[in-house]
Design a protein around this motif. Structure first.
Motif, PDB file in Angstrom:
ATOM      1  N   PHE A   2       1.110  -1.488   0.282  1.00 21.90           N
ATOM      2  CA  PHE A   2      -0.086   0.135   0.006  1.00 21.90           C
ATOM      3  C   PHE A   2       0.703   0.950  -0.276  1.00 21.90           C
ATOM      4  CE2 PHE A   2      -2.829  -2.782   1.965  1.00 21.90           C
ATOM      5  CZ  PHE A   2      -3.708  -3.208   0.569  1.00 21.90           C
ATOM      6  N   ALA A   3       2.204   1.551   0.901  1.00 24.20           N
ATOM      7  CA  ALA A   3       2.781   2.809   0.656  1.00 24.20           C
ATOM      8  C   ALA A   3       3.539   2.772  -1.208  1.00 24.20           C
ATOM      9  CB  ALA A   3       4.191   2.155   1.573  1.00 24.20           C
ATOM     10  N   MET A   4       4.027   1.490  -1.646  1.00 23.41           N
ATOM     11  CA  MET A   4       4.658   1.652  -2.708  1.00 23.41           C
ATOM     12  C   MET A   4       3.380   2.410  -3.381  1.00 23.41           C
ATOM     13  SD  MET A   4       7.053  -1.431  -3.055  1.00 23.41           S
ATOM     14  CE  MET A   4       7.717  -0.805  -3.712  1.00 23.41           C
ATOM     15  N   ALA A   5       2.163   1.888  -3.250  1.00 24.37           N
ATOM     16  CA  ALA A   5       0.820   2.067  -4.694  1.00 24.37           C
ATOM     17  C   ALA A   5       0.447   3.840  -4.130  1.00 24.37           C
ATOM     18  CB  ALA A   5      -0.619   1.103  -4.527  1.00 24.37           C
ATOM     19  N   LEU A   6       1.054   4.132  -2.996  1.00 27.27           N
ATOM     20  CA  LEU A   6       0.071   4.888  -2.860  1.00 27.27           C
ATOM     21  C   LEU A   6       1.324   6.512  -2.715  1.00 27.27           C
ATOM     22  CD1 LEU A   6      -1.731   4.796   0.081  1.00 27.27           C
ATOM     23  CD2 LEU A   6      -2.432   5.698  -2.015  1.00 27.27           C
ATOM     24  N   GLY A   7       2.607   6.127  -3.392  1.00 27.12           N
ATOM     25  CA  GLY A   7       3.690   6.775  -3.740  1.00 27.12           C
ATOM     26  C   GLY A   7       4.405   7.455  -2.804  1.00 27.12           C
ATOM     27  N   TYR A   8       5.076   5.954  -1.543  1.00 26.61           N
ATOM     28  CA  TYR A   8       5.712   6.284  -0.340  1.00 26.61           C
ATOM     29  C   TYR A   8       6.694   5.024   0.297  1.00 26.61           C
ATOM     30  CZ  TYR A   8       2.167  10.107   0.676  1.00 26.61           C
ATOM     31  OH  TYR A   8       1.292  11.521   0.898  1.00 26.61           O
ATOM     32  N   ASP A   9       7.709   5.687   0.284  1.00 20.20           N
ATOM     33  CA  ASP A   9       9.245   4.263   0.496  1.00 20.20           C
ATOM     34  C   ASP A   9       7.909   4.423   2.270  1.00 20.20           C
ATOM     35  OD1 ASP A   9      10.907   5.238   2.823  1.00 20.20           O
ATOM     36  OD2 ASP A   9      11.990   3.876   1.661  1.00 20.20           O
ATOM     37  N   ILE A  10       8.344   2.841   2.504  1.00 18.51           N
ATOM     38  CA  ILE A  10       7.629   2.237   3.480  1.00 18.51           C
ATOM     39  C   ILE A  10       7.745   3.092   5.105  1.00 18.51           C
ATOM     40  CG2 ILE A  10       9.233   0.816   3.451  1.00 18.51           C
ATOM     41  CD1 ILE A  10       5.703   0.225   4.846  1.00 18.51           C
ATOM     42  N   ALA A  11       9.554   3.628   5.402  1.00 20.62           N
ATOM     43  CA  ALA A  11       9.185   4.078   6.254  1.00 20.62           C
ATOM     44  C   ALA A  11       8.412   5.323   6.418  1.00 20.62           C
ATOM     45  CB  ALA A  11      10.735   4.354   6.305  1.00 20.62           C
ATOM     46  N   GLU A  12       8.647   6.439   5.951  1.00 21.67           N
ATOM     47  CA  GLU A  12       8.084   7.971   5.439  1.00 21.67           C
ATOM     48  C   GLU A  12       6.753   7.405   5.498  1.00 21.67           C
ATOM     49  OE1 GLU A  12       7.456  11.372   2.215  1.00 21.67           O
ATOM     50  OE2 GLU A  12       8.270   9.384   1.880  1.00 21.67           O
ATOM     51  N   PHE A  13       5.684   6.265   5.237  1.00 23.13           N
ATOM     52  CA  PHE A  13       4.282   6.033   4.708  1.00 23.13           C
ATOM     53  C   PHE A  13       4.310   5.517   6.890  1.00 23.13           C
ATOM     54  CE2 PHE A  13       0.760   2.909   4.171  1.00 23.13           C
ATOM     55  CZ  PHE A  13      -0.111   3.533   3.760  1.00 23.13           C
ATOM     56  N   SER A  14       4.438   4.728   6.900  1.00 27.29           N
ATOM     57  CA  SER A  14       4.438   4.626   8.731  1.00 27.29           C
ATOM     58  C   SER A  14       4.258   4.898   9.198  1.00 27.29           C
ATOM     59  CB  SER A  14       5.424   3.111   8.919  1.00 27.29           C
ATOM     60  OG  SER A  14       6.129   2.163   8.472  1.00 27.29           O
ATOM     61  N   GLN A  15       5.522   6.513   9.221  1.00 25.87           N
ATOM     62  CA  GLN A  15       5.682   7.153  10.434  1.00 25.87           C
ATOM     63  C   GLN A  15       4.046   8.674  10.359  1.00 25.87           C
ATOM     64  OE1 GLN A  15       7.926   7.915  12.623  1.00 25.87           O
ATOM     65  NE2 GLN A  15       8.458   6.025  12.529  1.00 25.87           N
ATOM     66  N   LEU A  16       3.869   8.758   8.745  1.00 24.56           N
ATOM     67  CA  LEU A  16       2.703   9.538   8.851  1.00 24.56           C
ATOM     68  C   LEU A  16       1.073   9.610   9.366  1.00 24.56           C
ATOM     69  CD1 LEU A  16       2.736   9.413   4.549  1.00 24.56           C
ATOM     70  CD2 LEU A  16       2.799  11.424   6.369  1.00 24.56           C
ATOM     71  N   GLY A  17       1.336   8.266   9.694  1.00 24.61           N
ATOM     72  CA  GLY A  17      -0.205   7.508  10.907  1.00 24.61           C
ATOM     73  C   GLY A  17      -0.040   8.200  12.141  1.00 24.61           C
ATOM     74  N   LEU A  18       0.747   8.226  12.897  1.00 24.70           N
ATOM     75  CA  LEU A  18       1.804   8.284  13.985  1.00 24.70           C
ATOM     76  C   LEU A  18       0.120   9.592  14.600  1.00 24.70           C
ATOM     77  CD1 LEU A  18       5.542   7.843  14.602  1.00 24.70           C
ATOM     78  CD2 LEU A  18       4.249   6.283  14.945  1.00 24.70           C
ATOM     79  N   PHE A  19       0.253  10.414  14.129  1.00 25.03           N
ATOM     80  CA  PHE A  19      -0.760  11.199  15.469  1.00 25.03           C
ATOM     81  C   PHE A  19      -1.535  11.861  14.446  1.00 25.03           C
ATOM     82  CE2 PHE A  19       3.754  11.907  16.053  1.00 25.03           C
ATOM     83  CZ  PHE A  19       3.697  12.915  17.370  1.00 25.03           C
TER      84      PHE A  19
END
Length: 741
Positions: free
Chosen positions: A455-472
């Motif tokens: 899903f991260a790649m499908a939405l155009g994000y690196d996995i590490a960057e995508f994971s941080q997005l949801g924290l807050f």
């Protein structure tokens, strides 16, 4: 009187197609574009291009497509079901077609036109569609176009599941880890799509006559075209790939729009789309962290479980190497005598685990102090046998043992371990300092690392960057715990309903945990998991996933800082325990400098199974053989000294039929050599010959036998032996028997 111009808008799961036709049904304009989940924006952009060319014209308009109904309703624009739109287009452009196959982003359709019109479409699964091909290309680390190019140079085809991307990954990853050619895997992926279409959609009806192939994947991917034509046995006259194939459904939509009475200026249509309101049906949950301070406290708590480090350039003494060759990742750890880390590595293996690990071992040798002696090495994971053979690693151990050793190092009283890796979930219950029970995900790997990575790649994000997005994220989307393919649609729907990428990231992290707890562990309450819980695996390095786990359980857990390296760390500890006075057999720095290997394919002749082998040679007589279903293919000695009881039984059954036939008979009965008939053949043969009939049996089961009856299988959920029996029936029909029992 028909309007001069008609506009068809096909909003698919992954693309937007627009077509303008004149009053005679001729295509004046067409466009095919991926929308990357930005549906309204993409449709609006395409309409603005049309507006520049047709500023003052009026259009009758209609929308179709799997993602078009909601947009059509909210924008108050007519809608036509996509199968009906395709049917209208076929009648207009190819009226003599006997069948139509259309593959889209997440849907697949077959329309039978001869022998009674019948329309079929995939339901809840997107296996064997464009999304499936995209997922497989991502797994191989290539684009869809590169996957297509690879497939054109294939030499053999492997059987790969295509009901869903998760099952396919489980077939493909071992092939890659065992050295299969990427060209062969690419062609096998396209063949899997064909098999899914023929068996999953046709379900009992033959695809024959003039067949029309539509949709983006079937227009752009030459390897897919080739696989369809080969499997269906079509010639150029009967396999039709029209030039307007990518926009064919949009064309049918425009044909349908031509029947509408009301016409609009293009500016009015743009305004309708722009002001369309999103649904408010989205369900949200609680934020993972309400403040930065809460997150900081969480980080500090987990930092307590860390290992010390030693400098590989200055340390002197013994060291121990642990390797975890996982399904999608490669992990290495080099530790000191007292458990400090000298070197560690974690990365995607990109389908080439041996090359990755050889490079890392070479790097260890180049960086380490000459006074360091690697006393022992061990490997675990999917690629264990390959790495052990290729790099002369001392020990190979089972993953569960490696992970338990690592967890017990950090928490001696551990009573539950959960490891979420790239494609698997492993859960161990510990009693009396030993593994008491093991729970694994079975056929499905939704909720694993590759699940959120996809899903991260499908939405155009690196996995590490995508994971941080949801924290807050303030409103994490409740996506439930579903299969990857189904979740694709849930994510897209959430986006259409106004959810942000942050909300989706947090929601996916929660989905991973719900899947693990309620589908794999099947826990009734947090107490089922125990009190001292250690989490590991690269997926738990994602703070959002870890926080979701703690919130779902209502308790704190232990995550070592080397969570993603626990398998490798456990291997290093095992190597340390087993190290003796003798030197390690691990490949030396000098040997690594000239390390090469060759891969070739062969068929084993040890028995009638004729397993397709991958033989990887490392020089000096060392080699690794995969693909064998028994020890014979692996080069076991004395292969002919033990009698083959399966062969004896098979020959005995056939001899019964061959040697005891009536000289005069009233007819011929066909008996399928499958299922219970195989075991009971002597009985049925005696029964019918006593009644005065000659018996004929079908040929031996094979992959080709399965393909022979594939088009007659009425349900995709039937077991494989039952599907295979359809081939045996077809085989008996070809033999011209009077009747089949």
């Amino acid at each position: 009187m028909a309007n001069k111009y008609s506009l068809g808008i096909d909003v698919g799961s992954t693309t937007v197609k627009t077509v303008i036709t004149d009053s005679d049904g001729n295509i004046l304009y067409s466009k095919y574009q991926r929308h990357l989940s930005k549906v309204k924006e993409t449709v609006t952009d395409q309409l603005k291009i049309i507006q520049a060319d047709y500023p003052d014209e009026e259009f009758t308009v209609c929308i179709t497509g799997s993602a078009g109904l909601g947009l059509a309703n909210s924008a108050d624009i007519p809608f036509v079901q996509e199968v009906h739109a395709a049917f209208l287009a076929v009648k207009q452009k190819q009226p003599d077609a006997d069948a139509v196959i259309e593959l889209g982003g997440e849907d697949a359709k077959i329309i039978f036109l001869t022998g009674g019109v019948e329309q079929r479409m995939n339901g809840t699964c997107a296996g064997g569609t464009g999304a499936f091909i995209d997922q497989m290309a991502t797994l191989l680390g290539v684009s869809a176009d590169q996957l297509d190019e690879l497939s054109l140079h294939a030499q053999k085809i492997y059987p790969i599941a295509s009901r869903c991307g998760v099952f396919a990954k489980s077939d493909i990853q071992p092939l890659l880890n065992q050295g299969a050619r990427r060209e062969d895997v690419a062609a096998s992926i396209f063949q899997a799509v064909v098999d899914q279409t023929v068996s999953g959609l046709a379900q009992g009806r033959s695809i024959e006559g003039k067949v029309l192939f539509l949709g983006g994947p079937l227009f752009f991917l030459r390897g897919l075209k080739k696989a369809f034509v080969r499997t269906l046995g079509l010639d150029e006259e009967h396999a039709v790939f029209p030039p307007e194939a990518p926009v064919f459904v949009a064309y049918g939509c425009a044909i349908y729009a031509a029947t509408a009475e009301k016409a609009f200026h293009i500016s009015d249509i743009i305004e309708k789309i722009r002001t369309a309101k999103a649904s408010d049906a989205i369900v949200t949950g609680e934020p993972l962290f309400r403040s930065q301070a809460e997150y900081d406290e969480f980080i500090d708590r987990h930092k307590k479980f860390d290992l010390g480090y030693a400098d590989i350039r200055t340390y002197k003494g013994d060291a121990y190497l642990g390797i975890d060759a996982g399904s999608t990742t490669t992990k290495l750890v080099l530790i000191t005598e007292d458990g400090r880390i000298l070197y560690h590595h974690y990365s995607s293996n990109l389908g080439q685990p041996l090359d990755k690990i050889a490079d890392q071992v070479k790097r260890i040798y180049s960086e380490m102090n000459p006074n360091i002696t690697i006393k022992g090495s061990a490997v675990t994971g999917y690629g264990e046998d390959l790495i052990k053979a290729g790099l002369s690693v001392d020990h190979g151990i089972v993953e569960t043992v490696a992970h338990f050793k690592a967890a017990a190092y950090f928490c001696p009283d551990v009573d539950f371990i959960i490891d979420i890796g790239g494609q698997d979930i492993k859960c161990f219950k510990i009693k009396n300092k030993s593994i008491d029970s093991i729970m694994l995900n079975e056929a499905c790997s939704s909720g694993c690392g590759s699940f959120i990575q996809t899903f991260a790649m499908a939405l155009g994000y690196d996995i590490a960057e995508f994971s941080q997005l949801g924290l807050f994220a303030e409103h994490p989307v409740d996506l439930g715990s579903r299969c990857t393919v189904f979740m694709n649609s849930s994510v897209k729907q959430a986006q259409k309903d106004g959810a942000t990428v942050e909300d989706i990231s947090a929601g996916l992290s929660s989905s991973i945990i719900k899947n693990a707890i309620y589908k794999v562990i099947r826990a009734n309450s947090p107490d089922d998991l125990g009190k001292n819980i250690v989490v590991q695996g690269g997926t738990f390095l994602n703070d959002a996933v870890l926080r979701s786990f703690e919130k779902e359980l209502g308790r704190n857990v232990i995550r070592p800082a080397i969570s993603g390296l626990m398998g490798a760390f456990g291997c290093a500890l095992y190597a340390k325990e087993r190290a003796g006075e003798e030197a390690s057999k691990l490949i030396s720095a000098e040997e690594l400098e000239n390390f090469t290997y060759t891969s070739r394919s062969a068929n084993c002749g040890g028995c009638t199974a004729h397993c397709q082998l991958n033989i990887i040679s490392f020089g000096k007589g060392r080699r690794f053989i995969s693909g064998n279903r028994c020890e014979k293919g692996g080069g076991a000695a004395n292969r002919n000294t033990v009698p083959n009881l399966y062969e004896f039984k098979y020959d005995s059954i056939l001899n019964t039929v061959k040697t005891h036939q009536p000289k005069r008979y009233r007819g011929t009965v066909g008996l399928p050599l499958a299922l219970g008939f195989y075991e009971q053949l002597p009985f049925w043969h005696m029964l019918f010959t006593t009644l005065g009939f000659r018996t004929v049996v079908s040929d031996e089961s094979s992959r080709d036998m399965y393909y022979l009856g594939q088009h007659t299988i009425p349900s995709d959920t039937v077991c494989y032996p039952a599907k295979l029996t359809h081939g045996h029936i077809e085989n008996l029909l070809d033999k011209g028997v009077d009747f089949i029992f």
